[in-house]
Design a protein around this motif. Sequence first.
Motif, PDB file in Angstrom:
ATOM      1  N   LYS A   1      -3.961 -10.394 -38.178  1.00  0.00           N
ATOM      2  CA  LYS A   1      -4.256  -9.001 -38.550  1.00  0.00           C
ATOM      3  C   LYS A   1      -3.821  -8.055 -37.434  1.00  0.00           C
ATOM      4  O   LYS A   1      -3.284  -6.971 -37.698  1.00  0.00           O
ATOM      5  N   LEU A   2      -4.026  -8.462 -36.189  1.00  0.00           N
ATOM      6  CA  LEU A   2      -3.599  -7.659 -35.050  1.00  0.00           C
ATOM      7  C   LEU A   2      -2.074  -7.494 -35.039  1.00  0.00           C
ATOM      8  O   LEU A   2      -1.558  -6.406 -34.786  1.00  0.00           O
ATOM      9  N   SER A   3      -1.362  -8.561 -35.355  1.00  0.00           N
ATOM     10  CA  SER A   3       0.095  -8.496 -35.458  1.00  0.00           C
ATOM     11  C   SER A   3       0.514  -7.507 -36.543  1.00  0.00           C
ATOM     12  O   SER A   3       1.459  -6.720 -36.357  1.00  0.00           O
ATOM     13  N   ALA A   4      -0.175  -7.530 -37.664  1.00  0.00           N
ATOM     14  CA  ALA A   4       0.127  -6.585 -38.743  1.00  0.00           C
ATOM     15  C   ALA A   4      -0.121  -5.149 -38.280  1.00  0.00           C
ATOM     16  O   ALA A   4       0.670  -4.239 -38.588  1.00  0.00           O
ATOM     17  N   TYR A   5      -1.196  -4.942 -37.542  1.00  0.00           N
ATOM     18  CA  TYR A   5      -1.505  -3.608 -37.043  1.00  0.00           C
ATOM     19  C   TYR A   5      -0.433  -3.130 -36.058  1.00  0.00           C
ATOM     20  O   TYR A   5       0.021  -1.978 -36.118  1.00  0.00           O
ATOM     21  N   ILE A   6       0.000  -4.026 -35.181  1.00  0.00           N
ATOM     22  CA  ILE A   6       1.060  -3.686 -34.234  1.00  0.00           C
ATOM     23  C   ILE A   6       2.331  -3.295 -34.987  1.00  0.00           C
ATOM     24  O   ILE A   6       2.992  -2.313 -34.643  1.00  0.00           O
ATOM     25  N   LYS A   7       2.660  -4.044 -36.021  1.00  0.00           N
ATOM     26  CA  LYS A   7       3.832  -3.705 -36.842  1.00  0.00           C
ATOM     27  C   LYS A   7       3.685  -2.298 -37.421  1.00  0.00           C
ATOM     28  O   LYS A   7       4.629  -1.495 -37.382  1.00  0.00           O
ATOM     29  N   CYS A   8       2.517  -1.983 -37.952  1.00  0.00           N
ATOM     30  CA  CYS A   8       2.275  -0.657 -38.526  1.00  0.00           C
ATOM     31  C   CYS A   8       2.443   0.436 -37.473  1.00  0.00           C
ATOM     32  O   CYS A   8       3.095   1.458 -37.721  1.00  0.00           O
ATOM     33  N   VAL A   9       1.856   0.217 -36.300  1.00  0.00           N
ATOM     34  CA  VAL A   9       1.951   1.203 -35.220  1.00  0.00           C
ATOM     35  C   VAL A   9       3.403   1.403 -34.797  1.00  0.00           C
ATOM     36  O   VAL A   9       3.854   2.535 -34.593  1.00  0.00           O
ATOM     37  N   GLU A  10       4.147   0.312 -34.679  1.00  0.00           N
ATOM     38  CA  GLU A  10       5.550   0.422 -34.280  1.00  0.00           C
ATOM     39  C   GLU A  10       6.384   1.133 -35.344  1.00  0.00           C
ATOM     40  O   GLU A  10       7.270   1.922 -35.018  1.00  0.00           O
ATOM     41  N   GLU A  11       6.101   0.878 -36.611  1.00  0.00           N
ATOM     42  CA  GLU A  11       6.819   1.581 -37.679  1.00  0.00           C
ATOM     43  C   GLU A  11       6.474   3.067 -37.667  1.00  0.00           C
ATOM     44  O   GLU A  11       7.358   3.914 -37.839  1.00  0.00           O
ATOM     45  N   LEU A  12       5.217   3.398 -37.457  1.00  0.00           N
ATOM     46  CA  LEU A  12       4.823   4.809 -37.378  1.00  0.00           C
ATOM     47  C   LEU A  12       5.493   5.484 -36.188  1.00  0.00           C
ATOM     48  O   LEU A  12       5.948   6.628 -36.290  1.00  0.00           O
ATOM     49  N   LYS A  13       5.568   4.781 -35.069  1.00  0.00           N
ATOM     50  CA  LYS A  13       6.229   5.321 -33.876  1.00  0.00           C
ATOM     51  C   LYS A  13       7.696   5.636 -34.172  1.00  0.00           C
ATOM     52  O   LYS A  13       8.253   6.595 -33.641  1.00  0.00           O
ATOM     53  N   ALA A  14       8.309   4.839 -35.051  1.00  0.00           N
ATOM     54  CA  ALA A  14       9.709   5.052 -35.430  1.00  0.00           C
ATOM     55  C   ALA A  14       9.855   6.119 -36.517  1.00  0.00           C
ATOM     56  O   ALA A  14      10.954   6.346 -37.020  1.00  0.00           O
TER      57      ALA A  14
ATOM     58  N   ASN B   1       8.326   6.095 -39.545  1.00  0.00           N
ATOM     59  CA  ASN B   1       8.212   5.551 -40.901  1.00  0.00           C
ATOM     60  C   ASN B   1       6.773   5.720 -41.405  1.00  0.00           C
ATOM     61  O   ASN B   1       5.913   4.890 -41.142  1.00  0.00           O
ATOM     62  N   THR B   2       6.545   6.793 -42.149  1.00  0.00           N
ATOM     63  CA  THR B   2       5.196   7.081 -42.651  1.00  0.00           C
ATOM     64  C   THR B   2       4.762   6.137 -43.772  1.00  0.00           C
ATOM     65  O   THR B   2       3.606   6.162 -44.184  1.00  0.00           O
ATOM     66  N   GLU B   3       5.675   5.301 -44.231  1.00  0.00           N
ATOM     67  CA  GLU B   3       5.362   4.284 -45.243  1.00  0.00           C
ATOM     68  C   GLU B   3       4.188   3.393 -44.778  1.00  0.00           C
ATOM     69  O   GLU B   3       3.466   2.838 -45.586  1.00  0.00           O
ATOM     70  N   PHE B   4       4.005   3.270 -43.464  1.00  0.00           N
ATOM     71  CA  PHE B   4       3.001   2.368 -42.902  1.00  0.00           C
ATOM     72  C   PHE B   4       1.690   3.071 -42.521  1.00  0.00           C
ATOM     73  O   PHE B   4       0.804   2.445 -41.971  1.00  0.00           O
ATOM     74  N   ARG B   5       1.561   4.358 -42.836  1.00  0.00           N
ATOM     75  CA  ARG B   5       0.376   5.113 -42.432  1.00  0.00           C
ATOM     76  C   ARG B   5      -0.921   4.536 -43.016  1.00  0.00           C
ATOM     77  O   ARG B   5      -1.879   4.271 -42.297  1.00  0.00           O
ATOM     78  N   GLU B   6      -0.946   4.321 -44.319  1.00  0.00           N
ATOM     79  CA  GLU B   6      -2.163   3.802 -44.962  1.00  0.00           C
ATOM     80  C   GLU B   6      -2.439   2.362 -44.541  1.00  0.00           C
ATOM     81  O   GLU B   6      -3.584   1.982 -44.301  1.00  0.00           O
ATOM     82  N   ALA B   7      -1.382   1.568 -44.437  1.00  0.00           N
ATOM     83  CA  ALA B   7      -1.552   0.173 -43.997  1.00  0.00           C
ATOM     84  C   ALA B   7      -2.135   0.136 -42.588  1.00  0.00           C
ATOM     85  O   ALA B   7      -2.999  -0.703 -42.288  1.00  0.00           O
ATOM     86  N   ALA B   8      -1.689   1.032 -41.713  1.00  0.00           N
ATOM     87  CA  ALA B   8      -2.214   1.088 -40.344  1.00  0.00           C
ATOM     88  C   ALA B   8      -3.705   1.409 -40.357  1.00  0.00           C
ATOM     89  O   ALA B   8      -4.497   0.751 -39.664  1.00  0.00           O
ATOM     90  N   ALA B   9      -4.106   2.403 -41.140  1.00  0.00           N
ATOM     91  CA  ALA B   9      -5.521   2.796 -41.197  1.00  0.00           C
ATOM     92  C   ALA B   9      -6.386   1.660 -41.747  1.00  0.00           C
ATOM     93  O   ALA B   9      -7.453   1.349 -41.191  1.00  0.00           O
ATOM     94  N   GLN B  10      -5.931   1.035 -42.827  1.00  0.00           N
ATOM     95  CA  GLN B  10      -6.693  -0.068 -43.423  1.00  0.00           C
ATOM     96  C   GLN B  10      -6.778  -1.268 -42.484  1.00  0.00           C
ATOM     97  O   GLN B  10      -7.829  -1.906 -42.378  1.00  0.00           O
ATOM     98  N   THR B  11      -5.692  -1.561 -41.804  1.00  0.00           N
ATOM     99  CA  THR B  11      -5.659  -2.720 -40.914  1.00  0.00           C
ATOM    100  C   THR B  11      -6.540  -2.483 -39.691  1.00  0.00           C
ATOM    101  O   THR B  11      -7.264  -3.379 -39.259  1.00  0.00           O
ATOM    102  N   ARG B  12      -6.495  -1.288 -39.139  1.00  0.00           N
ATOM    103  CA  ARG B  12      -7.358  -0.950 -37.989  1.00  0.00           C
ATOM    104  C   ARG B  12      -8.828  -1.077 -38.387  1.00  0.00           C
ATOM    105  O   ARG B  12      -9.636  -1.646 -37.648  1.00  0.00           O
ATOM    106  N   LYS B  13      -9.167  -0.568 -39.558  1.00  0.00           N
ATOM    107  CA  LYS B  13     -10.557  -0.648 -40.041  1.00  0.00           C
ATOM    108  C   LYS B  13     -10.983  -2.113 -40.198  1.00  0.00           C
ATOM    109  O   LYS B  13     -12.093  -2.482 -39.835  1.00  0.00           O
TER     110      LYS B  13
END
Length: 191
Positions: A135-148, A150-162
């Motif tokens: 799950k942490l790996s998935a969150y890191i992926k989301c954060v890295e995509e957002l940093k680039a 890519n807002t496609e990962f915004r909701e996934a990042a929030a859900q994964t962090r929670k």
Amino acid sequence: MKSHFFAYISRMRFIQRWALMRNTAPENVQEHSHQVAVLAHALAVIRNEKFSGTIDPGAVAVAALYHDASEILTGDMPTPIKYDNPAIQHAYKEVEAVAEKKLLHMLPQELQSVYAPILTHADPEVERLVKAADKLSAYIKCVEELKAGNTEFREAAAQTRKALEGYGLPEVDYFLDAFMDSFSLTLDELK
């Protein structure tokens, strides 16, 4: 006896992750498994050093290396589908179990008892840390995509962090607090 086990394992690099989402940086199962192993090892070390744990970090890292091995035979099912309802989740777990057994039986008999607990995650505490690292790996992926951008990962990042915050694992909370912010930085900012 000839064995195809490691030839199959090397094919992890051909299984792409995040199939339903636009990615700025594609990720395959082999890359992901390496990252999960590094993170799982770190979580085990943090547990032992900060929270008086006694888990074997090496065993956790090895389990993490193989945690998605069944996907060589099944492919990577996207999370929104895999966990959409209990029937699909149960059926997919059964498919994974069949794939794990198929992989295990590719090994020579004398090695199967060593790899069986690695492929099937027999120890519940090891499995718990590997799941958290996954799950942490998935969150890191989301954060890295957002940093680039890519807002496609915004909701996934929030859900994964929670989800990570809800695990109730102090080693996960420690990792999020001590290390997670760095993943949002550029290379120059990491200096």
